[in-house]
Design an enzyme around this catalytic site. Structure first.
Site, short mmCIF file in Angstrom:
data_model
loop_
_atom_site.label_atom_id
_atom_site.label_comp_id
_atom_site.label_asym_id
_atom_site.label_seq_id
_atom_site.Cartn_x
_atom_site.Cartn_y
_atom_site.Cartn_z
N HIS A 129 39.61 35.19 -21.29
CA HIS A 129 38.94 36.36 -20.70
C HIS A 129 39.59 36.82 -19.38
O HIS A 129 39.27 37.90 -18.89
CB HIS A 129 37.46 36.06 -20.41
N ASP A 166 38.61 32.22 -31.05
CA ASP A 166 37.37 32.05 -30.28
C ASP A 166 36.39 33.15 -30.71
O ASP A 166 36.80 34.26 -31.06
CB ASP A 166 37.68 32.17 -28.79
N HIS A 168 34.46 34.92 -29.03
CA HIS A 168 34.46 36.07 -28.12
C HIS A 168 35.83 36.75 -28.13
O HIS A 168 36.85 36.08 -28.32
CB HIS A 168 34.15 35.61 -26.69
N ASP A 253 33.52 28.13 -30.69
CA ASP A 253 32.16 28.64 -30.49
C ASP A 253 31.71 29.59 -31.61
O ASP A 253 30.64 30.19 -31.50
CB ASP A 253 32.00 29.30 -29.11
ZN ZN Z 1 34.21 31.99 -26.55
#
Ligand code: ZN
Length: 350
Positions: A129, A166, A168, A253
């Site tokens: 991120h 991931d 996200h 995740d």
């Molecule tokens: Zn994540």
């Protein structure tokens, strides 16, 4: 046939002290505890993270971003944003996390007899991120982007692929590599979900147009959806790009029991994802480096990371998943898959 694989460890990771935050110092030890008790431990090559130089981080981040991480940590414990805590040692641990990714690149690029075909860097803080200008979302420095830029510089690579599984969206990696044709960024992520980016029309710009490939997966996507995405989009794009190194932003995740998202990948699903990427790297004679990103359920993360290593090394491992969901949801996936292909057809033959 088994393949050489192993780990990059970061001994000081717990000094990036985030307290009771989901991204905390207990995650990696929980994984190591399981691995060390398994029959596979003796097969793993073990490397130790080194500290990246500021010059290495500067290939992916502005001087201002680096200074925010340094000075915030120096004032620690504090928060860089509402999601992202730092402690006094966080700057140095973050340099080591990025350096661990670089260490993995060196090991798989070495070409020495017996050198690893792949490595899994069990590093934190995670990185995907963190944008060029901003630490965010538990991430301080973008380990994948630092490693991609390092590989290009150190080994003269013209094509490095980053696959981010991931749950996200890897907004930071996308941001840093946005206009860079020497790096292909592919992300499979739940959409909508934090950080809100990663829709189909985000494809890169300038010379990098077409080298950002987003696969926004509907909520409740599981093994079937992710494996179809791999087979029908990710693998063909990777084959066409013909990378000289594959970096995986490995976040676990998207597992059914992870509390930060709504996806339903099982242990077997992660094993298959890992095996598919390792098979791709082997077919193309390139090294692969996986970097630990998310994955927050301490009961399941050890199992998932073990399943991934098992896929990399082609080990026989018990993949029984006590949290496996039953059946699959009607979540509009077939239509979404067609949308993804339509969006990518301007750039890739799918
Ligand atoms: Zn994540």
């Amino acid at each position: 046939m088994s393949r050489n694989t192993g780990l990059v460890l970061l001994a000081d990771q717990a000094l990036h002290d985030t307290g009771a935050h989901p991204e905390n110092g207990r995650r990696i030890p929980s994984v190591l505890d399981r691995l060390q008790r398994s029959d596979d431990w003796g097969r793993l090559q073990i490397f130790e993270a080194r500290e990246a130089a500021v010059e290495d981080i500067s290939r992916a981040h502005s001087a201002g971003e680096i200074e925010v991480v340094r000075s915030s940590a120096a004032m620690g414990p504090t928060w860089i944003d509402g999601d992202t805590p730092v402690s006094q040692a966080s700057y140095h641990v973050a340099l080591k996390a990025a350096g661990g990714a670089m260490e993995a690149v060196d090991a798989v690029m070495s070409g020495k007899t017996g050198s690893p075909d792949s490595l899994f860097a069990l590093i934190r803080p995670p990185g995907h991120h963190a944008t060029r200008e901003r630490a965010m979302g538990f991430c301080l420095f973008n380990n994948a982007a630092v490693a991609a830029r390092y590989a290009a510089e150190q080994y003269g690579l013209e094509r490095v692929a980053v696959l981010d599984w991931d749950v996200h969206h890897g907004n930071g990696t996308q941001d840093i590599l946005w206009s860079d044709p020497r790096a292909l960024f592919i992300s499979m992520h739940q959409w909508p979900l934090y950080p809100g980016t990663g829709w189909l029309d985000e494809v890169g710009a300038g010379e990098g147009e077409g080298f950002t490939v987003n696969l926004p997966m509907p909520p409740s996507s599981g093994d079937r959806e992710h494996l179809e995405a791999m087979e029908q989009v990710v693998e063909p794009v990777l084959e066409a790009y013909d990378p000289q190194l594959l970096i995986v932003s490995a976040g676990q995740d998207a597992h059914a029991a992870d509390q930060l998202a709504n996806q339903m990948i099982t242990t077997t699903g992660y094993n298959r994802l890992a095996k598919m990427t390792a098979d791709f790297a082997a077919r193309n004679g390139i090294g692969m480096v996986a970097l630990h990103e998310g994955g927050y359920n301490l009961d399941t993360l050890p199992l998932l990371d073990h399943a991934i290593l098992s896929g990399f090394g082609d080990f026989e491992t018990d993949l029984t998943d006590p949290y496996a969901p039953e059946g699959s949801a009607d979540n509009g996936w077939p239509e979404r898959l067609e949308e993804i292909k339509r969006a990518q057809k301007a750039y890739w033959r799918l």
